[in-house]
Each structure stands twice: as C-alpha cells, then as structure tokens.
Design a protein around this motif. Structure first.
Motif, mmCIF file in Angstrom:
data_model
loop_
_atom_site.group_PDB
_atom_site.id
_atom_site.type_symbol
_atom_site.label_atom_id
_atom_site.label_comp_id
_atom_site.label_asym_id
_atom_site.label_seq_id
_atom_site.Cartn_x
_atom_site.Cartn_y
_atom_site.Cartn_z
ATOM 1 N N ILE A 32 50.310 49.653 7.951
ATOM 2 C CA ILE A 32 51.671 49.355 7.472
ATOM 3 C C ILE A 32 52.508 48.603 8.501
ATOM 4 O O ILE A 32 53.556 48.051 8.165
ATOM 5 N N ASN A 33 52.048 48.569 9.764
ATOM 6 C CA ASN A 33 52.844 47.942 10.818
ATOM 7 C C ASN A 33 52.414 46.521 11.175
ATOM 8 O O ASN A 33 53.171 45.789 11.805
ATOM 9 N N HIS A 34 51.202 46.127 10.800
ATOM 10 C CA HIS A 34 50.600 44.938 11.403
ATOM 11 C C HIS A 34 51.418 43.668 11.216
ATOM 12 O O HIS A 34 51.436 42.797 12.099
ATOM 13 N N ASN A 35 52.121 43.514 10.103
ATOM 14 C CA ASN A 35 52.911 42.299 9.889
ATOM 15 C C ASN A 35 54.207 42.285 10.697
ATOM 16 O O ASN A 35 54.899 41.262 10.741
ATOM 17 N N GLN A 36 54.534 43.406 11.321
ATOM 18 C CA GLN A 36 55.777 43.503 12.088
ATOM 19 C C GLN A 36 55.585 43.222 13.580
ATOM 20 O O GLN A 36 56.553 42.907 14.276
ATOM 21 N N TYR A 37 54.363 43.326 14.065
ATOM 22 C CA TYR A 37 54.141 43.233 15.503
ATOM 23 C C TYR A 37 54.435 41.827 16.029
ATOM 24 O O TYR A 37 54.000 40.832 15.459
ATOM 25 N N GLN A 38 55.171 41.789 17.142
ATOM 26 C CA GLN A 38 55.509 40.540 17.801
ATOM 27 C C GLN A 38 55.034 40.589 19.251
ATOM 28 O O GLN A 38 55.201 41.600 19.932
ATOM 29 N N LYS A 39 54.444 39.499 19.708
ATOM 30 C CA LYS A 39 54.020 39.460 21.101
ATOM 31 C C LYS A 39 55.245 39.317 22.000
ATOM 32 O O LYS A 39 56.294 38.808 21.581
ATOM 33 N N GLU A 40 55.124 39.806 23.208
ATOM 34 C CA GLU A 40 56.182 39.779 24.221
ATOM 35 C C GLU A 40 57.401 40.613 23.819
ATOM 36 O O GLU A 40 58.446 40.526 24.446
ATOM 37 N N HIS A 41 57.251 41.413 22.766
ATOM 38 C CA HIS A 41 58.312 42.348 22.381
ATOM 39 C C HIS A 41 57.982 43.700 22.992
ATOM 40 O O HIS A 41 56.831 44.122 23.020
ATOM 41 N N LEU A 42 59.011 44.379 23.486
ATOM 42 C CA LEU A 42 58.808 45.672 24.113
ATOM 43 C C LEU A 42 59.034 46.781 23.087
ATOM 44 O O LEU A 42 60.130 46.915 22.541
ATOM 45 N N TYR A 43 57.983 47.546 22.818
ATOM 46 C CA TYR A 43 58.046 48.656 21.870
ATOM 47 C C TYR A 43 57.935 49.978 22.625
ATOM 48 O O TYR A 43 57.207 50.075 23.617
ATOM 49 N N PHE A 44 58.631 51.004 22.115
ATOM 50 C CA PHE A 44 58.318 52.346 22.579
ATOM 51 C C PHE A 44 57.135 52.843 21.759
ATOM 52 O O PHE A 44 57.203 52.908 20.524
ATOM 53 N N VAL A 45 56.041 53.174 22.443
ATOM 54 C CA VAL A 45 54.794 53.580 21.785
ATOM 55 C C VAL A 45 54.552 55.057 22.048
ATOM 56 O O VAL A 45 54.418 55.481 23.200
ATOM 57 N N ASN A 46 54.530 55.862 20.987
ATOM 58 C CA ASN A 46 54.163 57.275 21.127
ATOM 59 C C ASN A 46 52.665 57.372 21.362
ATOM 60 O O ASN A 46 51.873 56.735 20.647
ATOM 61 N N LEU A 47 52.268 58.174 22.345
ATOM 62 C CA LEU A 47 50.865 58.267 22.745
ATOM 63 C C LEU A 47 50.369 59.705 22.627
ATOM 64 O O LEU A 47 51.022 60.643 23.093
ATOM 65 N N SER A 48 49.211 59.847 22.000
ATOM 66 C CA SER A 48 48.598 61.161 21.802
ATOM 67 C C SER A 48 47.088 60.989 21.879
ATOM 68 O O SER A 48 46.585 59.879 22.045
ATOM 69 N N GLY A 49 46.362 62.092 21.715
ATOM 70 C CA GLY A 49 44.913 61.956 21.734
ATOM 71 C C GLY A 49 44.206 63.242 21.342
ATOM 72 O O GLY A 49 44.749 64.348 21.477
#
Length: 327
Positions: free
Chosen positions: A149-166
């Motif tokens: 659902i996100n792939h069309n929104q991603y922009q290069k050189e844009h800073l995103y806050f990314v939640n990380l889990s595993g």
C-alpha cells in the motif's frame, strides 16, 4: 557450465523521484516458510491462523490517510495486536480476486529517521526489502510490512521515520568471555575519555563529545594507571550485520543490550518481546528494535540490561502519523 543471473532494475511511476527498484522473480526469493517456523513446527497451523486473523483484521493506512480499494491492485489486511499476521489479496475494482501472500508481523514503537535508497521487490508476492540509510549513515535492510500500500508514495532523498521490529529465531545471552586487549595509547586514551565523559553526563554522550574527548586529561597526571592497557569485553557491545544474499538482506545477526522486556500472545502461544539497542555510536541516537520470539526460544536467564545475540528477520513499517519530524 556458467550460469548468469539477470536482475531487472526499474523506476517506479515518478521518474527521478522514487527509490531504485531491483526486481526479483519468485525463484530468486525465499518466501516465508522459515519465518512461520519460528512460530510453529506444524506448518498446517498457518491456514487456521489466517482464517482466525480475518476476525480481527483491519485496513492499515501506511502513508495514505486510508486504503482506497478502488485505485489499488492489492488489499492489505492487518491487526493492531503487537504480534499479528498481514495478508495481501489481489483486488479488481475494489473486489478481492485471489490470495497473494501472508507473513507474521511485529509492531514496534521504536525506529529511526531514514532515507529509502533502494527497494528489492518480488512484484508477484509483494515481498519487498528496503535498503535504508539512517541520519548517521548506517545501512539497514528491513522487510517492508506495508509495501503493497505504500510503494507509490516512496520518494528518494526523503527522510522517513521508520518503525523497526523483528522476529528472532532464537535469543541467547552474549558470549561474555570474548575480550580484546587494547594497547595503543591513543585508542586507550579515547576509550578512557569516552567512558568518563558519558558517565559524568548520566550515561548519555553529549553533543560535543568529540571536543570533550580532545580536551580530556587523566585525573592524576602523575599516574599512568588511567592510560594502562584496556580489556574490552566483546559481549558488551552492540552490533548489527545484515544478510549477504540479494533479496535476503533482512535476515540479520545482531548483538545488543536489552532495554525492556514484556510478554504477549500469538494465538495462545506466549511471546517474549525484547526492546534491544543493536547499534549505539558516540555521535548518533541508538538504534532500538523490538524483537519477538516464542518464550521457549529464549535460552538462558536474560534480564533487562543484559546483552543478547540473535539471528533475526528485521521488519520496517512506515506510517503517515509518524512523519511529523521528518522532511
């Protein structure tokens, strides 16, 4: 006989604005059988879990305000429980056509500000691995929970806050008897200075720590004790190593300090959650990840502040509501 493997590099819909894509086939990607086996040795349980998860499923929005099923090729079903299942369905004119993929997920409140440099994607399964560059230059690879659902929104050189889990295959205490002896005078001075400065600042490296290290002097200039050789316990360090196989870089090894622990459930199975700092550099914020694994996969007595090591499947999730401090 020499076999040559070809990979397809392509851009997304907005040229020069989207991260580079590396497209793999289903034969070149591993699937999720190993990930399900973290949770069960009986793979026949998974279809039952998928059926049960529909009862509590919702539509995550990701970077959109809501999922627009009339404009999307895929429908993503998820859950607000910390440990849950994401299911992807192909849709046509807003109606489900067929099942595409499913994988277990972990929600995390922790993360880092990162740029998306590259996406490794299997378009058939919607499995995507993001190559992330953090603000301090660290390279992180993580499976994208929300790519469909996100792939069309991603922009290069844009800073995103990314939640990380595993998900952790197994968590064990770090090896405590691995030490190295440092005898270089400059390295010893740096080590002593860093420890003194951080200790005097309530355990937090100050912003001007580089300048403070340059100005630091031993308490007693007549004694050589403070510049004596240093033994560093490698079991008391934070480290993260991503996978070396293309498309499987999200399969990582880490060692870090446990900052918090709690338990939850995943279909009546007890899951241990550990909040672990896996990277901690002097001039950067620590990288904290929420790791989950069945409690039976915890080896040894582990408590908060202990150091652990684990092989993990690292995951990323990017939501619009978390982007207030990024640009």
């Amino acid at each position: 006989m020499t076999m040559t493997t070809h990979y397809k590099y392509q851009s997304t819909q907005t040229p020069n604005q989207s991260p580079i894509k590396v497209t793999l086939t289903s034969e070149q990607t591993a699937g999720h059988s190993d990930h399900w086996q973290i949770l069960t040795n009986d793979i026949t349980q998974v279809p039952n879990w998928l059926s049960l998860s529909i009862d509590t499923a919702g539509l995550p929005s990701g970077l959109h305000t809501q999922q627009d099923t009339q404009k999307q090729d895929h429908l993503l079903l998820s859950d607000k429980h910390t440990c849950h299942i994401n299911q992807i369905l192909a849709i046509d004119n807003g109606k489900p056509k067929h099942f595409v993929n499913a994988f277990p997920c972990v929600n995390s409140p922790y993360g880092a500000n990162c740029q998306i440099e590259r996406i490794i994607i299997n378009e058939q399964t919607q499995d995507a691995v993001l190559r992330l560059i953090s603000e301090d230059g660290s390279i992180i690879y993580a499976f994208d929970q929300l790519y469909s659902i996100n792939h069309n929104q991603y922009q290069k050189e844009h800073l995103y806050f990314v939640n990380l889990s595993g998900w952790a295959y197994e968590i064990t205490p770090s090896i405590q008897d691995e030490v190295i002896r440092v005898e270089d005078p400059e390295a010893i001075r740096y080590h002593r200075a860093f420890n003194d400065i951080v200790a005097a600042n309530n355990g937090i490296p100050p912003e001007d720590i580089a300048e403070k290290i340059k100005a630091w002097q031993p308490e007693s200039k007549t004694s050589n004790d403070e510049l004596a050789p240093v033994e560093i316990n490698l079991g008391h360090m934070c480290a993260y190593l991503f996978g070396e196989t293309l498309g499987q870089e999200d399969e990582a090894w880490c060692q870090g300090q446990v900052l918090g622990m709690q338990t939850t459930t995943f279909y009546e199975q007890e899951i241990t959650l550990m909040d672990v700092a896996i990277l901690r550099e002097p001039d950067a914020n620590p990288l904290v990840v929420r790791l989950a694994t069945p409690t039976t996969n915890i080896k040894g007595n582990i408590a908060v502040n202990d150091y652990i090591q684990a092989n993990i499947w690292l995951q990323a999730a990017i939501y619009s509501e978390n982007q207030k401090n990024t640009k």
